[in-house]
Structure formats: structure tokens, C-alpha cells
Design a protein around this motif. Structure first.
Motif, PDB file in Angstrom:
ATOM      1  N   ILE A 223      30.222  32.491  27.287  1.00  0.00           N
ATOM      2  CA  ILE A 223      30.685  31.110  27.367  1.00  0.00           C
ATOM      3  C   ILE A 223      31.820  31.023  28.374  1.00  0.00           C
ATOM      4  O   ILE A 223      32.734  31.854  28.364  1.00  0.00           O
ATOM      5  CB  ILE A 223      31.176  30.623  25.978  1.00  0.00           C
ATOM      6  CG1 ILE A 223      30.004  30.648  24.980  1.00  0.00           C
ATOM      7  CG2 ILE A 223      31.791  29.226  26.071  1.00  0.00           C
ATOM      8  CD1 ILE A 223      30.318  30.061  23.620  1.00  0.00           C
ATOM      9  N   LEU A 224      31.726  30.053  29.253  1.00  0.00           N
ATOM     10  CA  LEU A 224      32.830  29.772  30.161  1.00  0.00           C
ATOM     11  C   LEU A 224      33.640  28.653  29.525  1.00  0.00           C
ATOM     12  O   LEU A 224      33.134  27.547  29.321  1.00  0.00           O
ATOM     13  CB  LEU A 224      32.290  29.343  31.526  1.00  0.00           C
ATOM     14  CG  LEU A 224      33.338  29.154  32.619  1.00  0.00           C
ATOM     15  CD1 LEU A 224      34.002  30.481  32.977  1.00  0.00           C
ATOM     16  CD2 LEU A 224      32.724  28.524  33.864  1.00  0.00           C
ATOM     17  N   ASP A 225      34.880  28.958  29.188  1.00  0.00           N
ATOM     18  CA  ASP A 225      35.724  28.005  28.479  1.00  0.00           C
ATOM     19  C   ASP A 225      36.744  27.442  29.468  1.00  0.00           C
ATOM     20  O   ASP A 225      37.669  28.139  29.880  1.00  0.00           O
ATOM     21  CB  ASP A 225      36.415  28.723  27.309  1.00  0.00           C
ATOM     22  CG  ASP A 225      37.045  27.764  26.324  1.00  0.00           C
ATOM     23  OD1 ASP A 225      36.861  26.540  26.486  1.00  0.00           O
ATOM     24  OD2 ASP A 225      37.719  28.236  25.388  1.00  0.00           O
ATOM     25  N   ILE A 226      36.542  26.190  29.864  1.00  0.00           N
ATOM     26  CA  ILE A 226      37.400  25.589  30.899  1.00  0.00           C
ATOM     27  C   ILE A 226      38.664  25.027  30.268  1.00  0.00           C
ATOM     28  O   ILE A 226      38.577  24.239  29.334  1.00  0.00           O
ATOM     29  CB  ILE A 226      36.649  24.466  31.638  1.00  0.00           C
ATOM     30  CG1 ILE A 226      35.355  25.015  32.240  1.00  0.00           C
ATOM     31  CG2 ILE A 226      37.524  23.861  32.727  1.00  0.00           C
ATOM     32  CD1 ILE A 226      34.439  23.945  32.759  1.00  0.00           C
ATOM     33  N   ASN A 227      39.791  25.440  30.787  1.00  0.00           N
ATOM     34  CA  ASN A 227      41.086  25.046  30.218  1.00  0.00           C
ATOM     35  C   ASN A 227      41.100  25.288  28.715  1.00  0.00           C
ATOM     36  O   ASN A 227      41.032  24.363  27.906  1.00  0.00           O
ATOM     37  CB  ASN A 227      41.411  23.577  30.551  1.00  0.00           C
ATOM     38  CG  ASN A 227      41.768  23.438  32.019  1.00  0.00           C
ATOM     39  OD1 ASN A 227      41.684  24.401  32.779  1.00  0.00           O
ATOM     40  ND2 ASN A 227      42.162  22.257  32.410  1.00  0.00           N
ATOM     41  N   CYS A 228      41.216  26.548  28.389  1.00  0.00           N
ATOM     42  CA  CYS A 228      40.938  27.021  27.036  1.00  0.00           C
ATOM     43  C   CYS A 228      42.103  26.848  26.071  1.00  0.00           C
ATOM     44  O   CYS A 228      42.077  27.386  24.965  1.00  0.00           O
ATOM     45  CB  CYS A 228      40.590  28.492  27.109  1.00  0.00           C
ATOM     46  SG  CYS A 228      41.942  29.432  27.829  1.00  0.00           S
ATOM     47  N   LEU A 282      23.457  30.683  37.718  1.00  0.00           N
ATOM     48  CA  LEU A 282      22.823  31.144  36.475  1.00  0.00           C
ATOM     49  C   LEU A 282      23.636  32.270  35.817  1.00  0.00           C
ATOM     50  O   LEU A 282      23.131  33.370  35.613  1.00  0.00           O
ATOM     51  CB  LEU A 282      21.378  31.616  36.732  1.00  0.00           C
ATOM     52  CG  LEU A 282      20.501  30.759  37.654  1.00  0.00           C
ATOM     53  CD1 LEU A 282      19.086  31.342  37.723  1.00  0.00           C
ATOM     54  CD2 LEU A 282      20.441  29.311  37.207  1.00  0.00           C
ATOM     55  N   SER A 283      24.893  31.985  35.526  1.00  0.00           N
ATOM     56  CA  SER A 283      25.777  33.027  34.991  1.00  0.00           C
ATOM     57  C   SER A 283      26.086  32.898  33.503  1.00  0.00           C
ATOM     58  O   SER A 283      26.204  33.900  32.815  1.00  0.00           O
ATOM     59  CB  SER A 283      27.125  32.998  35.719  1.00  0.00           C
ATOM     60  OG  SER A 283      27.010  33.405  37.030  1.00  0.00           O
ATOM     61  N   TYR A 284      26.275  31.688  33.017  1.00  0.00           N
ATOM     62  CA  TYR A 284      26.764  31.503  31.648  1.00  0.00           C
ATOM     63  C   TYR A 284      25.759  30.765  30.772  1.00  0.00           C
ATOM     64  O   TYR A 284      25.032  29.897  31.235  1.00  0.00           O
ATOM     65  CB  TYR A 284      28.098  30.736  31.652  1.00  0.00           C
ATOM     66  CG  TYR A 284      29.214  31.561  32.232  1.00  0.00           C
ATOM     67  CD1 TYR A 284      29.912  32.467  31.435  1.00  0.00           C
ATOM     68  CD2 TYR A 284      29.540  31.483  33.575  1.00  0.00           C
ATOM     69  CE1 TYR A 284      30.910  33.263  31.962  1.00  0.00           C
ATOM     70  CE2 TYR A 284      30.539  32.274  34.117  1.00  0.00           C
ATOM     71  CZ  TYR A 284      31.220  33.158  33.298  1.00  0.00           C
ATOM     72  OH  TYR A 284      32.214  33.948  33.833  1.00  0.00           O
ATOM     73  N   LEU A 311      25.370  27.434  34.981  1.00  0.00           N
ATOM     74  CA  LEU A 311      24.679  27.445  33.683  1.00  0.00           C
ATOM     75  C   LEU A 311      23.309  28.103  33.795  1.00  0.00           C
ATOM     76  O   LEU A 311      22.572  27.890  34.751  1.00  0.00           O
ATOM     77  CB  LEU A 311      24.472  26.012  33.186  1.00  0.00           C
ATOM     78  CG  LEU A 311      25.363  25.443  32.106  1.00  0.00           C
ATOM     79  CD1 LEU A 311      24.804  24.105  31.638  1.00  0.00           C
ATOM     80  CD2 LEU A 311      25.522  26.389  30.922  1.00  0.00           C
ATOM     81  N   GLN A 312      22.985  28.878  32.795  1.00  0.00           N
ATOM     82  CA  GLN A 312      21.655  29.484  32.709  1.00  0.00           C
ATOM     83  C   GLN A 312      20.625  28.422  32.320  1.00  0.00           C
ATOM     84  O   GLN A 312      20.974  27.446  31.649  1.00  0.00           O
ATOM     85  CB  GLN A 312      21.653  30.553  31.606  1.00  0.00           C
ATOM     86  CG  GLN A 312      22.497  31.768  31.897  1.00  0.00           C
ATOM     87  CD  GLN A 312      21.723  32.848  32.621  1.00  0.00           C
ATOM     88  OE1 GLN A 312      20.685  32.583  33.229  1.00  0.00           O
ATOM     89  NE2 GLN A 312      22.231  34.064  32.571  1.00  0.00           N
ATOM     90  N   PRO A 313      19.375  28.624  32.681  1.00  0.00           N
ATOM     91  CA  PRO A 313      18.336  27.699  32.222  1.00  0.00           C
ATOM     92  C   PRO A 313      18.328  27.660  30.688  1.00  0.00           C
ATOM     93  O   PRO A 313      18.424  28.701  30.038  1.00  0.00           O
ATOM     94  CB  PRO A 313      17.048  28.336  32.746  1.00  0.00           C
ATOM     95  CG  PRO A 313      17.478  29.244  33.852  1.00  0.00           C
ATOM     96  CD  PRO A 313      18.855  29.708  33.514  1.00  0.00           C
ATOM     97  N   GLY A 314      18.258  26.476  30.142  1.00  0.00           N
ATOM     98  CA  GLY A 314      18.299  26.353  28.678  1.00  0.00           C
ATOM     99  C   GLY A 314      19.706  26.451  28.110  1.00  0.00           C
ATOM    100  O   GLY A 314      19.879  26.418  26.893  1.00  0.00           O
ATOM    101  N   GLY A 315      20.714  26.560  28.985  1.00  0.00           N
ATOM    102  CA  GLY A 315      22.101  26.697  28.524  1.00  0.00           C
ATOM    103  C   GLY A 315      22.709  25.354  28.147  1.00  0.00           C
ATOM    104  O   GLY A 315      22.114  24.298  28.381  1.00  0.00           O
TER     105      GLY A 315
END
Ligand SMILES: *[C@@H]1O[C@H](CO)[C@@H](O)[C@H](O)[C@H]1NC(C)=O
Ligand SMILES: *[C@@H]1O[C@H](CO)[C@@H](O)[C@H](O)[C@H]1NC(C)=O
Ligand SMILES: *[C@@H]1O[C@H](CO)[C@@H](O)[C@H](O)[C@H]1NC(C)=O
Length: 623
Positions: A223-228, A282-284, A311-315
Motif C-alpha cells: 500500500i502506498l500511503d500518501i501523507n500518512c 503497476l507497483s502498488y 496502481l496494479q490492475p484490480g488495485g
């Protein structure tokens, strides 16, 4: 068991070496001289070495020759006072305690960047400054060990203003003063319970799962958490075996990245201004933004297109807006105005809204490439083949990436666990045999390394710890960086050994691009050009490891002493460095390590190769 490792290894030379006998000096000098005169064809010139003519650096084949050359260099170094202390660099002033290069707003403004671009990363403006070591704050203390350090940190280690502290209160950004010098975050055992668990559970239900413990089975591993905030959501996800990486913009005080890393949680600086994140497409599996402050429909939707790219496909894209209180009707209106353009964009991106509950919205990216063909006319175009070249901090694009990638596989259909199938390896352009061979090398290398992480190694009679000695390492070891990761082998070996660490797998920008593979395994990874500073705060890593990086960089334009200063900046006091390279590069590294005042010891692997290890430790300078 450990004894046998000790026997296999032979520690040949330390920096603090007792004086040599004159006879030996003469003998070695003579041999070295003969070698210099006799084998000029073999002379390589890896990197200009301070104080030592480059033509004296060898990577020859015979062990005896190498040994002689090494000793000769050692003597030269001693003679020039390089390893003696005169060459050591001084400490920077107090104003640089939290120095992060490339984010100097006033310099950026002077250079003409404006309209928010002055907050972007601008390494091109770096000027050669006085070379000095970034010092820790006066109150700095070695962080507590994992997992205590996840929930309690020393307040003197991070820069936070009183106002920022008092205003911390939202779900992911809550902390309290435990004692005079400690901050506490909410913890699993309900010390300060604040709803992160409920929130995570809610997201799981919204994507159709019974519980958040099912994330990994449902294909959500990264998961990429933006401004976490301060990373509390990520800390909870880690306990569910989901890897969350925090990215946030540079903040001079109260930085989310600094606080997360201080807690031992994966984080790095990254922002949405003008350029792509240093991740391939297609990383996260999920991108999360809870009150993250980014206006998604700005810049013609390019920020949202960037999310789509990684984002990965289906993400999933999870967006949680600030809570509106009944009397704040203007905010409600603003929110509606913000969501409408997003809805239009998401349609063009082939995302479908899965659920909305309270202030949280979840979209799912299509797993079906054909979806794009059925959109309205004049929708966002697909990028052309080649637009997709995984480049480094490239300008944001207004086309959809990754659709022609071989890696287009729905996350729900991937094999679970961090092991990839042979097919998945081939999809990433890697031969399974190479991959498994590499893994084997790392399994044995790790056993080896771990027992080297002990101050005993620096004594005048270096030895590995025996059964009677405490187990290494003796300090906190949680944030690990592999500065030149290939397939994430060190990361795998650490996991297999059940070490409680996480690894930032850095793939050098000009090396073969194995980053997609690393990310597909559910590891943390990033592309980076080591001629530039790494986007992190000072004192954020406990161990830096670089295999072959120095000889790789030798052919590039960058300054080696600046690289060592940068490594020193991002290392915590008492942190470790393991360099593995050929004799020439390691000799250079020893000189540089002395200049940045690291303890260093050279290790000969004694397996007939010209590879050497240099194990270093950064001292805790309290001045
Ligand atoms: C930032 O840039 C300004 C203007 O160029 C310079 O005076 C200042 O020293 C820089 N600050 C740091 C911390 O490098
Ligand atoms: C997963 O794979 C199956 C069979 O290979 C396929 O029918 C299905 O559509 C795939 N699911 C997704 C979400 O792509
Ligand atoms: C010696 O060990 C190093 C490090 O483990 C490895 O990279 C190298 O290939 C080995 N060389 C030989 C000849 O076995």
C-alpha cells in the motif's frame, strides 16, 4: 556453527592497525613496486583516490599480488595521514541537524521556481558546499528497539514544534507526551486506542472482505500511503503482513516521513507537484489518501493519472475526506465540488466506485485492458509504447501507462506470498535459475554479515562473538537499506531468518531495472540515482548495504566523498555499513570511511575471489 563461520573468514586488516615492522614495510613496498612497474597492462583506474595515485589501484587476479597491493595502499594511506585522523571531516553547524538536500525553498525561489514548484525536489540546484558531517541534536538518544520503538520515540530525536504537537489529533496523526522526553503513539495493546483498527476493518469490508486480516489473500500486499500522518495506519497494516510505504512532501518540522522512520516504519519523501514518483508503473495494490491534502482534480487530473500509473490492475484507491461537522456547510459544498470532477476522471481511467461509507470512497482500477476501448470519445489517451520507459522523476504525463505491460495481471489473480512462480519471474525478464542462485548467495551471505555487526570486530584482536558473548547486533536494527538491490535477495534472507527489519530496496537508476520484480514480491523498493542525495531525513537508517555499488558508480560522474557524506547523513549514530566490492573499490572505501570517521574493518572472504567486505560503524558523536 558460528565458529565454523569464523574459521572460514579471515580478518586481514583494520584501520587501527598496530605499527608495522620495518622489514615488512620494505618487503611489501618492494613487491608493490615490482607490481607497479611490471603489470601496467593490468592497471585499472576505477576512481580517483584521494592521496593515492589512481594508477596504484589494482584489481588483479593473483591473491598474493592483491595482498601486496592492498598493503602498499595501506602504507601510503598511513603515510599521508589519511587514516590517521588528519583527513577527517568536521561536524556541520547546528542549523544542519535536520538537513535534507534538494529541498531548499529559498534557493528554489531564487532559481525562479514558483506556484508550488519551489517545494519540489530540485537536486539540479545543489551547489558544492562545505563538506561536513551532519550532527545529531544535543538531546539525541539511540531509538528504542523494535517493537517498543514503534510506539514510543524520544522527542529530542525529531523536530516538531509545540503547535504541531498540540494540533495532532486526527486519526492517523495522534501522539501524546508520555514523559518529558518521550512521545507515544497508539499501540496494538490499546495503550492509546484511536480507531485505526476500526478504520482498517471498515476498508476491508468496503472491498468485500470479512476482515482486514484477509487483505493479503485478496491480493493487497503493498500500500502506498500518501501523507500518512505519523504512520499509525501503516503500523497496523504491518502487523497484518501488508507492507505500507508512507510518502509525504518535505516538511521542515513535524515531518511525517521523519516521524514514521523514527518509529521504524517504511517512508520516504515524495510529492505530487510536477514529476512522477520514482516507482515503475503497476507497483502498488492499494493507494491510500486519508485527508492527505492533495487536490486530485488539479492540473487536469494528472495527479490522479499518476495514481493510476502506480496502481496494479484490480488495485484500489481509498480516499478519506475530512469529516464535515453539521455547521460547516461551506466545507460540504466544497467537498461536493471536489468529488464531481474526480468522478468524471475516474470514469475515464476505468476505475469503478466500489463503495462509499461516511467520508471514505473506494475505487477499483480495472483488471480488463479492453475497458479503455469502450470509453467515451476524447477520454484520457493510453500512453504509447516507449512513453512507458520506467524513468526517474520524469514530468507527469496525461496518458494512461502500463496497459501494454507484460506485468498486467490482476492482483486478485497473482500467486500470494512473496515467492514468485517461474512464470512470474519470466514475465519480469528474469531467468528462474539466476534468481534462485542469487537467493542462495544471499542466504549464506546474511548468516555471515549478521555476526559481523558487533563492535568486537573493531578491536585490536578482532573476533566474531563466541557463545559466551551476547548476540549481535548490539544496537537498534530496524530500518535497513540495500543500496543496490538486484532481486531483493538480502530482503528475502532477512525475512527467512525472521529478523524484525524492513528493507528499502534501492535499484540504482542506471542498473538493469529489476524494481518491478521487487515490488511484485511485496517488498519496498525505489529507483535512485546515487549521484544525488536520497529523499530522506538524517539519521533514518540503521544499516546500509551496498554490493558492487562503488565499482558501478566508478564509471559515473559523481563524487565518492559526497556519496559517503550522504550515507553518513542518513545513518543513525551507531548505525552500520556493509560494503561488498572488488579490492580496488574497497580500498578507496576505507580511505573515505576514515574521512567520515567511521570505524572500519576489511574482511577477506578467503574464497579465491577479489571480493572484499568493508564493515563500518558510524560513531555517536556527542559534541
Ligand atoms: C538555501 O539556499 C540559500 C540561497 O541560495 C542559501 O543561502 C542557504 O545556505 C541554503 N540553505 C541550506 C541549508 O543549504
Ligand atoms: C483471473 O483468471 C481467470 C482464469 O485465468 C480469469 O477468468 C479471470 O477473469 C481473472 N480475473 C481477473 C480479475 O482478471
Ligand atoms: C566469494 O564470495 C563472494 C561473496 O559472497 C561472492 O560474491 C563471490 O562470487 C565468491 N567467489 C567465488 C570465486 O566463489
Amino acid at each position: 556453527m558460528r565458529r565454523s563461520w569464523f574459521n572460514k573468514l579471515h580478518i586481514i586488516l583494520g584501520i587501527r592497525r598496530p605499527s608495522l615492522s620495518w622489514l615488512f614495510v620494505c618487503f611489501v613496498s618492494l613487491i608493490a613496486l615490482i607490481l607497479v612497474l611490471g603489470s601496467s597492462r593490468n592497471v585499472v583506474d576505477p576512481v580517483p583516490l584521494r592521496g593515492v595515485p589512481a594508477s596504484l589501484i589494482y584489481t588483479s587476479h593473483g591473491r598474493v599480488k592483491e595482498q601486496a597491493a592492498v598493503d602498499y595502499l595501506e602504507l601510503r594511506a598511513v603515510e599521508k595521514g589519511v587514516s590517521g585522523g588528519q583527513g577527517e571531516l568536521g561536524l556541520c553547524g547546528k542549523e544542519r541537524e535536520n538537513f535534507v538536500p534538494c529541498y531548499n525553498v529559498s534557493a528554489n525561489l531564487l532559481a525562479g521556481f514558483k506556484d508550488g514548484h519551489e517545494f519540489d525536489r530540485h537536486c539540479e540546484l545543489l551547489v558544492e558546499q562545505e563538506r561536513c558531517l551532519v550532527r545529531p541534536p544535543k538531546e539525541y538518544k539511540i531509538p528504542l528497539r523494535w517493537p517498543t520503538g514503534r510506539d514510543i520515540i524520544w522527542s529530542g530525536n525529531v523536530k516538531i514544534t509545540k503547535n504541531q504537537f498540540l494540533s495532532s489529533g486526527s486519526m492517523t496523526k495522534r501522539l501524546m507526551l508520555l514523559e518529558d522526553n518521550q512521545f507515544a503513539f497508539q499501540s496494538e495493546d490499546g495503550l492509546i486506542y484511536d480507531g485505526v483498527k476500526d478504520y482498517s476493518h471498515q476498508i476491508a469490508e468496503m472491498i468485500g472482505l470479512g476482515s482486514d486480516t484477509e487483505f493479503p489473500q485478496a491480493g493487497v500486499r503493498t500500500i502506498l500511503d500518501i501523507n500518512c500522518g505519523f504512520g499509525s495506519f501503516g503500523a497496523h497494516l504491518l502487523s497484518l503482513k501488508v507492507m505500507a510505504v508512507c510518502i509525504a512532501a518535505y516538511e521542515a518540522t513535524g515531518s511525517q516521513v521523519q516521524l514514521s522512520l523514527e518509529r521504524g516504519l517504511p517512508a520516504m519523501l515524495g510529492n505530487f507537484i510536477a514529476r512522477q514518483l520514482p516507482y515503475p508503473s503497476l507497483s502498488y495494490d492499494m493507494v491510500h489518501c486519508a485527508e492527505c491534502g492533495i487536490i486530485w482534480d488539479e492540473e487536469d487530473g494528472m495527479f490522479l493519472i499518476e495514481i493510476d500509473r502506480v496502481l496494479q490492475p484490480g488495485g484500489y484507491f481509498v480516499l478519506t475526506l475530512p469529516t464535515v461537522r453539521p455547521h460547516e456547510s461551506s466545507l460540504r459544498l466544497k467537498k461536493r465540488n471536489m468529488l464531481m470532477p474526480i468522478e468524471e476522471l475516474t470514469e475515464q481511467l476505468c476505475w469503478t466506485i466500489l463503495a462509499q461509507q461516511d467520508e471514505t470512497f473506494i475505487w477499483q482500477k480495472t483488471a480488463d485492458v479492453d475497458c479503455y476501448a469502450f470509453r467515451k470519445k476524447n477520454s484520457i489517451p493510453l500512453c504509447k509504447e516507449g512513453d512507458n520507459a520506467e524513468a526517474y522523476y520524469q514530468p507527469l504525463v496525461s496518458c494512461i501507462s502500463g496497459t501494454s505491460s507484460k506485468r498486467w495481471i490482476a492482483i486478485q489473480n497473482r500467486s500470494s506470498g512473496s515467492e514468485l512462480s517461474s512464470d512470474e519471474l519470466r514475465t519480469n525478464g528474469v531467468q528462474p535459475e539466476d534468481y534462485f542462485e542469487d537467493l542462495e548467495v544471499w542466504r549464506s551471505a546474511l548468516k555471515n554479515y549478521w555476526s559481523l555487526l558487533t563492535p568486537l570486530i573493531f578491536s585490536d584482536h578482532p573476533k566474531r562473538p563466541g557463545d559466551e558473548d551476547p548476540l549481535p547486533p548490539f544496537n537498534m536494527l530496524r530500518n535497513v537499506m540495500d543500496m543496490s538491490s538486484k532481486y531483493g535477495g538480502l530482503n528475502t534472507a532477512l525475512l527467512e531468518e525472521k529478523k524484525s527489519v524492513w528493507v528499502m530496496n534501492v535499484v540504482p537508476a542506471k542498473a538493469s531495472n529489476s524494481l518491478p520484480l521487487i515490488l511484485d514480491r511485496g517488498f519496498v523498493g525505489v529507483m535512485h540515482d546515487w549521484c544525488e542525495p536520497f529523499p530522506t531525513y538524517p539519521r533514518t537508517y540503521d544499516l546500509l548495504h551496498a554490493n558492487g555499488l562503488l565499482s558501478h558508480l566508478a564509471s559515473e560522474r559523481c563524487s565518492m566523498i559526497n556519496l559517503f557524506l550522504e550515507m553518513d547523513r542518513i545513518l543513525r549514530p551507531e548505525g552500520w555499513v556493509i560494503l561488498s566490492d572488488n579490492v580496488g573499490a574497497i580500498e578507496m572505501a576505507r580511505t573515505l570511511a576514515a574521512q567520515v570517521s567511521w570505524e572500519a574493518r576489511l574482511i577477506d572472504l578467503q574464497n579465491g575471489s577479489d571480493q572484499r567486505l568493508l564493515v563500518c560503524q558510524k560513531p555517536f558523536l556527542k559534541k
